[in-house]
Design a protein around this motif. Structure first.
Motif, PDB file in Angstrom:
ATOM      1  N   HIS A 196      -6.529 -18.609 -15.099  1.00 12.46           N
ATOM      2  CA  HIS A 196      -7.038 -19.783 -14.375  1.00 12.46           C
ATOM      3  C   HIS A 196      -6.227 -20.041 -13.104  1.00 12.46           C
ATOM      4  CE1 HIS A 196      -9.559 -20.575 -17.860  1.00 12.46           C
ATOM      5  NE2 HIS A 196      -8.481 -20.550 -18.631  1.00 12.46           N
ATOM      6  N   TRP A 197      -5.954 -18.965 -12.389  1.00 14.10           N
ATOM      7  CA  TRP A 197      -5.255 -19.143 -11.120  1.00 14.10           C
ATOM      8  C   TRP A 197      -6.015 -18.437  -9.996  1.00 14.10           C
ATOM      9  CZ3 TRP A 197      -0.433 -16.257 -13.370  1.00 14.10           C
ATOM     10  CH2 TRP A 197      -0.702 -14.885 -13.487  1.00 14.10           C
ATOM     11  N   LYS A 198      -5.654 -18.785  -8.777  1.00 15.81           N
ATOM     12  CA  LYS A 198      -6.249 -18.151  -7.609  1.00 15.81           C
ATOM     13  C   LYS A 198      -5.432 -16.913  -7.278  1.00 15.81           C
ATOM     14  CE  LYS A 198      -7.435 -19.029  -2.758  1.00 15.81           C
ATOM     15  NZ  LYS A 198      -7.333 -19.996  -1.628  1.00 15.81           N
ATOM     16  N   GLN A 199      -6.113 -15.792  -7.030  1.00 16.07           N
ATOM     17  CA  GLN A 199      -5.394 -14.556  -6.747  1.00 16.07           C
ATOM     18  C   GLN A 199      -6.112 -13.752  -5.669  1.00 16.07           C
ATOM     19  OE1 GLN A 199      -5.378 -12.829 -10.710  1.00 16.07           O
ATOM     20  NE2 GLN A 199      -7.214 -11.634 -10.292  1.00 16.07           N
ATOM     21  N   ASP A 200      -5.353 -12.884  -5.025  1.00 12.18           N
ATOM     22  CA  ASP A 200      -5.921 -12.021  -3.990  1.00 12.18           C
ATOM     23  C   ASP A 200      -6.848 -10.985  -4.617  1.00 12.18           C
ATOM     24  OD1 ASP A 200      -4.726 -12.994  -1.561  1.00 12.18           O
ATOM     25  OD2 ASP A 200      -2.817 -12.256  -2.317  1.00 12.18           O
ATOM     26  N   PRO A 201      -7.886 -10.537  -3.874  1.00 11.40           N
ATOM     27  CA  PRO A 201      -8.873  -9.603  -4.428  1.00 11.40           C
ATOM     28  C   PRO A 201      -8.440  -8.137  -4.327  1.00 11.40           C
ATOM     29  CG  PRO A 201      -9.542 -10.244  -2.230  1.00 11.40           C
ATOM     30  CD  PRO A 201      -8.286 -11.029  -2.530  1.00 11.40           C
ATOM     31  N   PHE A 202      -7.154  -7.896  -4.417  1.00 16.69           N
ATOM     32  CA  PHE A 202      -6.627  -6.537  -4.334  1.00 16.69           C
ATOM     33  C   PHE A 202      -5.256  -6.517  -4.983  1.00 16.69           C
ATOM     34  CE2 PHE A 202      -6.163  -8.768  -0.223  1.00 16.69           C
ATOM     35  CZ  PHE A 202      -4.789  -8.941  -0.204  1.00 16.69           C
ATOM     36  N   ILE A 203      -4.698  -5.317  -5.105  1.00 17.85           N
ATOM     37  CA  ILE A 203      -3.338  -5.187  -5.620  1.00 17.85           C
ATOM     38  C   ILE A 203      -2.451  -4.604  -4.524  1.00 17.85           C
ATOM     39  CG2 ILE A 203      -4.250  -4.757  -7.938  1.00 17.85           C
ATOM     40  CD1 ILE A 203      -3.075  -1.806  -7.452  1.00 17.85           C
ATOM     41  N   LEU A 204      -1.159  -4.793  -4.685  1.00 22.61           N
ATOM     42  CA  LEU A 204      -0.188  -4.235  -3.757  1.00 22.61           C
ATOM     43  C   LEU A 204       0.647  -3.204  -4.515  1.00 22.61           C
ATOM     44  CD1 LEU A 204       0.947  -4.488  -0.827  1.00 22.61           C
ATOM     45  CD2 LEU A 204       2.726  -5.971  -1.796  1.00 22.61           C
ATOM     46  N   ARG A 205       0.602  -1.947  -4.062  1.00 18.68           N
ATOM     47  CA  ARG A 205       1.401  -0.895  -4.691  1.00 18.68           C
ATOM     48  C   ARG A 205       2.719  -0.759  -3.940  1.00 18.68           C
ATOM     49  NH1 ARG A 205      -0.530   5.236  -4.381  1.00 18.68           N
ATOM     50  NH2 ARG A 205       0.655   5.112  -2.437  1.00 18.68           N
ATOM     51  N   LEU A 206       3.815  -1.081  -4.627  1.00 14.87           N
ATOM     52  CA  LEU A 206       5.122  -1.057  -3.979  1.00 14.87           C
ATOM     53  C   LEU A 206       5.450   0.339  -3.468  1.00 14.87           C
ATOM     54  CD1 LEU A 206       7.533  -3.289  -6.078  1.00 14.87           C
ATOM     55  CD2 LEU A 206       6.122  -3.885  -4.111  1.00 14.87           C
ATOM     56  N   GLU A 207       6.032   0.391  -2.276  1.00 16.73           N
ATOM     57  CA  GLU A 207       6.453   1.654  -1.678  1.00 16.73           C
ATOM     58  C   GLU A 207       7.965   1.736  -1.567  1.00 16.73           C
ATOM     59  OE1 GLU A 207       4.239   4.168  -0.646  1.00 16.73           O
ATOM     60  OE2 GLU A 207       2.839   2.940  -1.788  1.00 16.73           O
ATOM     61  N   GLU A 208       8.648   0.737  -2.093  1.00 16.57           N
ATOM     62  CA  GLU A 208      10.106   0.693  -1.989  1.00 16.57           C
ATOM     63  C   GLU A 208      10.736   1.793  -2.838  1.00 16.57           C
ATOM     64  OE1 GLU A 208      10.414  -4.158  -1.591  1.00 16.57           O
ATOM     65  OE2 GLU A 208      10.325  -3.201  -3.549  1.00 16.57           O
ATOM     66  N   SER A 209      11.744   2.446  -2.296  1.00 14.02           N
ATOM     67  CA  SER A 209      12.466   3.490  -3.030  1.00 14.02           C
ATOM     68  C   SER A 209      13.956   3.166  -3.015  1.00 14.02           C
ATOM     69  CB  SER A 209      12.211   4.868  -2.411  1.00 14.02           C
ATOM     70  OG  SER A 209      12.641   4.883  -1.050  1.00 14.02           O
ATOM     71  N   GLY A 210      14.677   3.810  -3.904  1.00 16.44           N
ATOM     72  CA  GLY A 210      16.124   3.607  -3.945  1.00 16.44           C
ATOM     73  C   GLY A 210      16.543   2.343  -4.646  1.00 16.44           C
ATOM     74  N   ILE A 211      15.604   1.653  -5.314  1.00 16.55           N
ATOM     75  CA  ILE A 211      15.932   0.437  -6.045  1.00 16.55           C
ATOM     76  C   ILE A 211      16.111   0.793  -7.521  1.00 16.55           C
ATOM     77  CG2 ILE A 211      15.147  -1.858  -6.717  1.00 16.55           C
ATOM     78  CD1 ILE A 211      13.557  -1.980  -4.144  1.00 16.55           C
ATOM     79  N   SER A 212      17.233   0.445  -8.087  1.00 18.75           N
ATOM     80  CA  SER A 212      17.538   0.797  -9.474  1.00 18.75           C
ATOM     81  C   SER A 212      16.981  -0.261 -10.426  1.00 18.75           C
ATOM     82  CB  SER A 212      19.055   0.950  -9.657  1.00 18.75           C
ATOM     83  OG  SER A 212      19.576   1.965  -8.832  1.00 18.75           O
ATOM     84  N   ASP A 213      15.677  -0.199 -10.643  1.00 18.79           N
ATOM     85  CA  ASP A 213      15.060  -1.137 -11.576  1.00 18.79           C
ATOM     86  C   ASP A 213      14.403  -0.415 -12.749  1.00 18.79           C
ATOM     87  OD1 ASP A 213      12.937   0.012 -10.290  1.00 18.79           O
ATOM     88  OD2 ASP A 213      12.106  -1.839  -9.479  1.00 18.79           O
ATOM     89  N   GLY A 214      14.578   0.916 -12.832  1.00 19.09           N
ATOM     90  CA  GLY A 214      14.016   1.688 -13.928  1.00 19.09           C
ATOM     91  C   GLY A 214      12.619   2.200 -13.691  1.00 19.09           C
ATOM     92  N   LEU A 215      12.061   1.978 -12.501  1.00 18.52           N
ATOM     93  CA  LEU A 215      10.691   2.376 -12.189  1.00 18.52           C
ATOM     94  C   LEU A 215      10.664   3.455 -11.117  1.00 18.52           C
ATOM     95  CD1 LEU A 215       9.407  -1.250 -12.155  1.00 18.52           C
ATOM     96  CD2 LEU A 215       8.402   0.504 -13.634  1.00 18.52           C
ATOM     97  N   LEU A 216       9.704   4.358 -11.235  1.00 21.06           N
ATOM     98  CA  LEU A 216       9.534   5.446 -10.273  1.00 21.06           C
ATOM     99  C   LEU A 216       8.412   5.090  -9.310  1.00 21.06           C
ATOM    100  CD1 LEU A 216      10.191   8.433  -9.445  1.00 21.06           C
ATOM    101  CD2 LEU A 216       8.363   9.115 -11.008  1.00 21.06           C
TER     102      LEU A 216
END
Length: 266
Positions: A196-216
């Motif tokens: 029940h919230w307002k949201q953008d009609p698309f997704i944003l795919r992160l392009e950031e690299s070198g961040i140690s958060d456990g994700l590729l």
């Protein structure tokens, strides 16, 4: 003229089944080869369009609202905070391998989809934060990752969705929108209705690299597989050519044998 008629009889008239079979092989091989070339050209055109849109001015999600048509495949920055309790782990996603990179594309894992509350706007933007491998021994356990706390700035590429995979049956009808969950596919409209919230009609795919958060986040380019399409096209054309050669050579051998018999009888 008599020789031409004899050659036609040896190649075609007396070999109807062989001729029809050869034609089928040639048509199937040529059609499949042309289709593979078309797939390769489509990927190249998509990649060129993506590159051109990436070179356009960077959009700000906080300066929106933006439509999908305005933002698709463009770079976008956003400022706000994550909502980790509403995260969705998209299952059965192959590991992304960048161009020239090494890795096992058969390795399955998750895409982590997480809502992001935009600062200064009563609006949510869904973020594909990246890929992480799945624990094959404990398939319901979620991988350990780190999520920034507080206001952060992020940057990525805009897409309509994170892509779909084949799913047996439908997603769970009853879910708790305030708990992380595993799902096969992602539906923006469904999430908007659940929360029940307002949201953008698309997704944003992160392009950031070198961040140690456990994700590729070493995403594969859209041209991935172009060489494979060319290889498949070559194989199909080779099959068609081989079918033609087999038909022609076997027919000529039959013609030469018949000519030799006729000479002996003469």
């Amino acid at each position: 003229m008599k020789r031409i008629n004899s050659l036609f009889d040896a190649l075609v008239a007396k070999r109807i089944v062989a001729t029809v079979s050869a034609l089928l092989v040639i048509v199937i091989g040529s059609t499949a080869g042309i289709w593979q070339l078309g797939r390769a050209q489509t990927k190249i055109a998509l990649a060129a369009n993506l590159l051109a849109r990436q070179q356009m001015p960077i959009l700000s999600a906080n300066a929106g609202p933006w439509t999908l048509e305005e933002a698709a495949e463009r770079r976008m920055i956003a400022r706000g905070h994550y909502i980790p309790e509403a995260a969705i782990w998209l299952d059965n996603r192959p590991r992304p391998i960048p161009a020239g990179g090494a890795g096992n594309t058969a390795q399955a894992g998750f895409y982590l989809m997480m809502p992001f509350r935009l600062e200064g706007r009563d609006e949510v933007l869904w973020i594909n934060r990246g890929w992480v491998p799945r624990n094959n021994e404990q398939r319901e356990s979620l991988p350990p990752i780190e999520t920034p706390v507080g206001i952060v700035n992020i940057e990525g590429l805009v897409f309509a969705s994170p892509g779909k995979v084949y799913a047996l049956g439908s997603e769970d009808v009853v879910v708790d929108p305030n708990k992380p969950r595993i799902a096969q596919n992602f539906d923006l409209e469904r999430e908007a209705a659940l929360h029940h919230w307002k949201q953008d009609p698309f997704i944003l795919r992160l392009e950031e690299s070198g961040i140690s958060d456990g994700l590729l986040r070493e995403w594969a380019p859209l041209t991935t597989g172009v060489d494979r399409h060319y290889a498949y096209a070559f194989q199909w054309f080779a099959l068609a050519f081989a079918g033609f050669l087999f038909w022609l050579i076997s027919g000529l051998r039959q013609y030469w044998r018949q000519s030799s018999v006729n000479k002996d009888l003469g």
